[in-house]
Design a protein around this motif. Structure first.
Motif, PDB file in Angstrom:
ATOM      1  N   ASN A 193      -7.826  14.728  57.050  1.00 44.70           N
ATOM      2  CA  ASN A 193      -8.068  16.148  57.253  1.00 44.70           C
ATOM      3  C   ASN A 193      -8.897  16.399  58.498  1.00 44.70           C
ATOM      4  OD1 ASN A 193      -6.985  18.114  55.125  1.00 44.70           O
ATOM      5  ND2 ASN A 193      -7.711  16.421  53.855  1.00 44.70           N
ATOM      6  N   GLN A 227      -6.800  19.766  48.623  1.00 44.13           N
ATOM      7  CA  GLN A 227      -7.185  18.571  49.373  1.00 44.13           C
ATOM      8  C   GLN A 227      -6.479  18.528  50.731  1.00 44.13           C
ATOM      9  OE1 GLN A 227      -9.804  18.140  46.673  1.00 44.13           O
ATOM     10  NE2 GLN A 227      -9.780  16.808  48.474  1.00 44.13           N
ATOM     11  N   SER A 271       3.076  16.095  51.834  1.00 46.84           N
ATOM     12  CA  SER A 271       3.118  15.293  50.610  1.00 46.84           C
ATOM     13  C   SER A 271       4.546  14.854  50.329  1.00 46.84           C
ATOM     14  CB  SER A 271       2.575  16.120  49.444  1.00 46.84           C
ATOM     15  OG  SER A 271       2.711  15.429  48.222  1.00 46.84           O
ATOM     16  N   ASP A 318     -10.969  14.988  44.201  1.00 47.58           N
ATOM     17  CA  ASP A 318     -10.601  16.333  43.748  1.00 47.58           C
ATOM     18  C   ASP A 318     -11.812  17.243  43.882  1.00 47.58           C
ATOM     19  OD1 ASP A 318      -9.628  18.582  42.515  1.00 47.58           O
ATOM     20  OD2 ASP A 318      -9.544  17.734  40.500  1.00 47.58           O
ATOM     21  N   GLN A 366      -3.437  19.107  45.311  1.00 50.32           N
ATOM     22  CA  GLN A 366      -3.029  18.678  46.647  1.00 50.32           C
ATOM     23  C   GLN A 366      -3.315  19.759  47.687  1.00 50.32           C
ATOM     24  OE1 GLN A 366       0.848  16.696  47.016  1.00 50.32           O
ATOM     25  NE2 GLN A 366       0.891  16.460  44.795  1.00 50.32           N
ATOM     26  N   ASN A 425      -8.642  10.764  52.510  1.00 52.28           N
ATOM     27  CA  ASN A 425      -8.407  12.205  52.487  1.00 52.28           C
ATOM     28  C   ASN A 425      -9.326  12.938  53.455  1.00 52.28           C
ATOM     29  OD1 ASN A 425      -9.013  15.074  50.819  1.00 52.28           O
ATOM     30  ND2 ASN A 425      -6.875  14.476  51.013  1.00 52.28           N
ATOM     31  N   GLN A 451       2.559  10.555  43.860  1.00 49.94           N
ATOM     32  CA  GLN A 451       1.376  11.422  43.907  1.00 49.94           C
ATOM     33  C   GLN A 451       0.648  11.346  42.569  1.00 49.94           C
ATOM     34  OE1 GLN A 451       0.505  12.573  46.753  1.00 49.94           O
ATOM     35  NE2 GLN A 451       2.449  12.295  47.834  1.00 49.94           N
ATOM     36  N   ASN A 487      -4.248  12.491  48.187  1.00 53.30           N
ATOM     37  CA  ASN A 487      -5.671  12.708  47.868  1.00 53.30           C
ATOM     38  C   ASN A 487      -6.387  11.403  47.555  1.00 53.30           C
ATOM     39  OD1 ASN A 487      -4.358  12.425  45.311  1.00 53.30           O
ATOM     40  ND2 ASN A 487      -6.116  13.385  44.309  1.00 53.30           N
ATOM     41  N   SER A 488      -5.881  10.304  48.109  1.00 54.30           N
ATOM     42  CA  SER A 488      -6.538   9.013  47.936  1.00 54.30           C
ATOM     43  C   SER A 488      -7.929   9.024  48.563  1.00 54.30           C
ATOM     44  CB  SER A 488      -5.692   7.909  48.585  1.00 54.30           C
ATOM     45  OG  SER A 488      -6.435   6.699  48.642  1.00 54.30           O
ATOM     46  N   ASP A 489      -8.862   8.486  47.827  1.00 58.17           N
ATOM     47  CA  ASP A 489     -10.238   8.371  48.316  1.00 58.17           C
ATOM     48  C   ASP A 489     -10.505   6.983  48.881  1.00 58.17           C
ATOM     49  OD1 ASP A 489     -12.725   9.546  48.760  1.00 58.17           O
ATOM     50  OD2 ASP A 489     -13.572   8.720  46.923  1.00 58.17           O
ATOM     51  N   ALA A 496      -8.357   8.987  43.240  1.00 55.97           N
ATOM     52  CA  ALA A 496      -8.211  10.381  43.640  1.00 55.97           C
ATOM     53  C   ALA A 496      -9.532  11.067  43.934  1.00 55.97           C
ATOM     54  CB  ALA A 496      -7.459  11.149  42.559  1.00 55.97           C
TER      55      ALA A 496
END
Length: 403
Positions: A385, A128, A77, A48, A125, A381, A118, A374-376, A46
């Protein structure tokens, strides 16, 4: 001598059969006790950092362009309220009567690992970049809970997270869509009951309806009927010309579980705040897994929408999330070897955002919905975006140029 040899062969054959049965028994035992019951889900995925608390309001010219809601790209989501899922939680009443409920005693770990979609609550969320939330809820012993077969937290927790975000300065000029998807209503409970309960959840004196800035909806998007149609909603209507946060509400009436006694009445004071999801959107669920399978199905759906004017004035959602599936041998192996949905989703998310047709799909289906938003992993993410922002900036530029 021949009799002795024959007896030895029979003994060897019997011993081999016993050994094979022991091996089968061990494998089956391990499968049931480990694969079906283990609840392990790593949480090292995640991001954040709150980088995307504002994604629309700071686009230059968006108020002047005033785009239609159905043309705005959003990160959505899927099963958004599962961060609080507990493997030991009760199963909601609807699913108790279904196959997933009946086999729960021997599959609870598996169900948990593939039900948790999630990693964080709606508050994180939203920051993000997520702007549309698919929220399953259920009536459990007279209280509303978030659910995905297993109960999650009480629904009020998640509604409050949205309200708290809407009250922040970062939310001014942002649009948040809630797709509220009921799973079970007890005796005497219907949509009116739920709508009125929702009005009672407040933060700083405001409930979710205080952020709904359109008039009474044309609920089913029917020609000749009064009310605001989904294709008529524009950014300025929803945000008071970019100065306030706005909310768009959807009810889901899923055919397989919906019944007339769940409907409620047309005189309900809040019914007109909601659009019916199925009547106002294209949102095909593929119910498959595997990168090649999913991208093929997404491409086919995009082509169907692009080739018809049926969807021009409706919300167009790309349900891009993979699912636990036995739709083919490949699907089954993906499920088995990835162990949980998190492992499937984060690798898949990282690949799909880099797909050569991603921008094309986004232009046709601007609502992009996935698990673990919100996976890195693979910088997902940030990348998704950036893609969505680029699309929305071009949408604004094209409208300004046309005017």
């Amino acid at each position: 001598m021949e009799k002795k040899i024959k007896k030895e062969k029979q003994k060897d054959s019997w011993m081999k059969a016993v050994k094979n049965w022991i091996i089968y028994a061990v494998v089956i035992t391990l499968f049931i006790t480990v694969f079906m019951h283990d609840t392990t889900i790593d949480t090292d995925i995640a991001v954040d950092d709150g980088e995307y608390a504002t994604v629309l309001a700071d686009i230059e010219g968006i108020v002047s362009a005033n785009p239609r809601f159905v043309d705005i790209a959003m990160l959505a989501s899927h099963d958004a309220v599962t961060a609080g899922l507990d493997p030991k939680a009760p199963i909601d009443y609807y699913d108790r009567t279904q196959i997933v409920g009946k086999v729960a005693p021997i599959t609870r770990g598996l169900q948990y690992r593939f039900a948790k979609t999630q990693a964080v609550g709606l508050d994180v969320q939203l920051r993000q970049g997520a702007r549309m939330f698919h929220i399953k809820y259920t009536d459990f012993e007279g209280e509303w809970y978030a659910t995905h077969t297993l109960l999650s937290l009480k629904l009020e927790t998640y509604v409050m997270q949205v309200l708290q975000y809407l009250a922040t300065p970062e939310a001014q000029g942002e649009v948040v869509a809630l797709l509220l998807h009921p799973i079970y209503f007890g005796d005497g409970v219907n949509l009116d009951t739920f709508h009125h309960w929702l009005a009672g959840i407040t933060y700083e004196g405001k409930n979710i309806y205080d952020y709904v800035r359109y008039g009474t909806t044309n609920t089913y998007d029917e020609d000749g009927k009064e009310g605001v149609r989904i294709g008529e909603l524009r950014y300025n209507d929803l945000t008071d010309n970019g100065t306030k946060a706005g909310v768009v509400l959807f009810d889901r009436r899923e055919e397989k579980l919906w019944s007339e006694d769940m409907e409620g009445t047309a005189t309900d004071e809040y019914m007109g705040k909601f659009f019916d999801m199925d009547a106002n959107a294209s949102h095909k669920w593929h119910s498959r897994t595997g990168y090649k399978t999913m991208t093929k199905l997404i491409g086919e759906q995009a082509d169907l929408i692009a080739e018809s004017d049926k969807w021009d004035n409706k919300l167009r959602m790309n349900q891009a999330q993979p699912a636990f599936s036995v739709g083919g041998v490949t699907d089954l192996f993906v499920d088995l070897f990835n162990w949980n949905l998190k492992n499937v989703a984060i690798h898949y998310n990282a690949k799909i955002v880099d797909h050569e047709d991603f921008d094309k799909w986004l232009s046709i289906m601007p609502v992009f919905q996935v698990d673990f938003i919100n996976s890195d992993y693979g910088d997902f993410n940030n990348k998704v975006n950036a893609k969505i922002t680029a699309y929305n900036k071009k949408l604004v530029e094209d409208l300004l140029t046309a005017n």
